[in-house]
Write a protein that holds these residues in place. Structure first.
Motif, mmCIF file in Angstrom:
data_model
loop_
_atom_site.group_PDB
_atom_site.id
_atom_site.type_symbol
_atom_site.label_atom_id
_atom_site.label_comp_id
_atom_site.label_asym_id
_atom_site.label_seq_id
_atom_site.Cartn_x
_atom_site.Cartn_y
_atom_site.Cartn_z
ATOM 1 N N UNK A 150 0.829 -1.206 0.000
ATOM 2 C CA UNK A 150 0.000 0.000 0.000
ATOM 3 C C UNK A 150 0.867 1.261 0.000
ATOM 4 N N UNK A 151 1.952 1.258 0.764
ATOM 5 C CA UNK A 151 2.859 2.414 0.748
ATOM 6 C C UNK A 151 3.449 2.623 -0.644
ATOM 7 N N UNK A 152 3.745 1.545 -1.344
ATOM 8 C CA UNK A 152 4.282 1.658 -2.704
ATOM 9 C C UNK A 152 3.233 2.290 -3.626
ATOM 10 N N UNK A 153 1.959 1.903 -3.465
ATOM 11 C CA UNK A 153 0.908 2.515 -4.293
ATOM 12 C C UNK A 153 0.748 3.996 -3.988
ATOM 13 N N UNK A 154 1.157 4.409 -2.804
ATOM 14 C CA UNK A 154 1.078 5.824 -2.426
ATOM 15 C C UNK A 154 2.305 6.606 -2.876
ATOM 16 N N UNK A 155 3.277 5.919 -3.483
ATOM 17 C CA UNK A 155 4.431 6.616 -4.040
ATOM 18 C C UNK A 155 5.741 6.421 -3.309
ATOM 19 N N UNK A 156 5.748 5.697 -2.214
ATOM 20 C CA UNK A 156 7.005 5.441 -1.506
ATOM 21 C C UNK A 156 7.776 4.385 -2.309
#
Length: 193
Positions: A150-156
């Motif tokens: 989920x953090x990756x989908x948020x751009x992290x």
């Protein structure tokens, strides 16, 4: 004689396939897996939602801080950043992110992208004391992976994130009540660099 041998081999192969299939179902716990499978697909479509509603969600942490009487956060460094990154919690025997967990991860992503753009983070998955060591280690890993995805989908960037599971080895609350268990079903975000 060959027909009897072939029949015996075919029977043994069929028995092994059936036994192998049953063992997998037993480990996965189909009743729980069925419940978890239904909520799992909605997170994929929900990933674009934060991008569509970034402006309202960006304002949300400020208003929450104001309501709680907290001071606005300045540039976060070292231990202050760890304190600013919030842990997320899970339901019993689940690794599905609740809306509250997603909101928390959204705020954590903002900190990691804006205030700690070079920080590397370890996502530590934890479970309550119920269940075997092996099962809880696997569940803790799934929880950490769900948070990382989920953090990756948020751009992290994924290169900045790592996961580890402690299972039930590091309880936040050593009690043996539902309240204690609820505190222990979590993912902690720890800045490692």
């Amino acid at each position: 004689m060959r027909t009897g041998t072939r029949g015996l081999v075919a029977l043994l192969c069929a028995a092994l396939m059936i036994a192998g299939g049953c063992a997998k179902k037993e480990i996965v716990k189909p009743e729980e897996g069925a419940r978890m499978a239904a909520p799992t697909p909605p997170p994929a479509p929900a990933a674009p939602a934060p991008a569509k509603t970034e402006e309202p969600m960006a304002a949300q942490p400020v208003s929450e801080a104001a309501v709680k009487g907290e001071a606005p956060q300045e540039a976060v460094k070292g231990e202050e950043a760890e304190a600013a990154l919030e842990r997320i919690y899970f339901d019993f025997d689940s690794y599905v992110l609740s809306q509250q967990a997603r909101d928390t991860l959204y705020r954590d992503a903002e900190i990691l992208l804006k205030k700690q753009p070079a920080a590397k983070v370890s996502l530590e998955g934890h479970c309550d004391e119920r269940g075997s060591d092996e099962y809880n280690l696997a569940l803790g890993e799934k929880r950490a992976k769900a948070a990382m995805d989920y953090l990756v989908t948020l751009g992290v960037p994924a290169e900045r994130l790592s996961t580890i599971s402690y299972g039930k080895e590091k309880p936040l609350d050593p009690g043996h009540t539902e309240e204690a268990w609820a505190k222990n079903r979590r993912v902690e975000l720890v800045i490692v660099k």
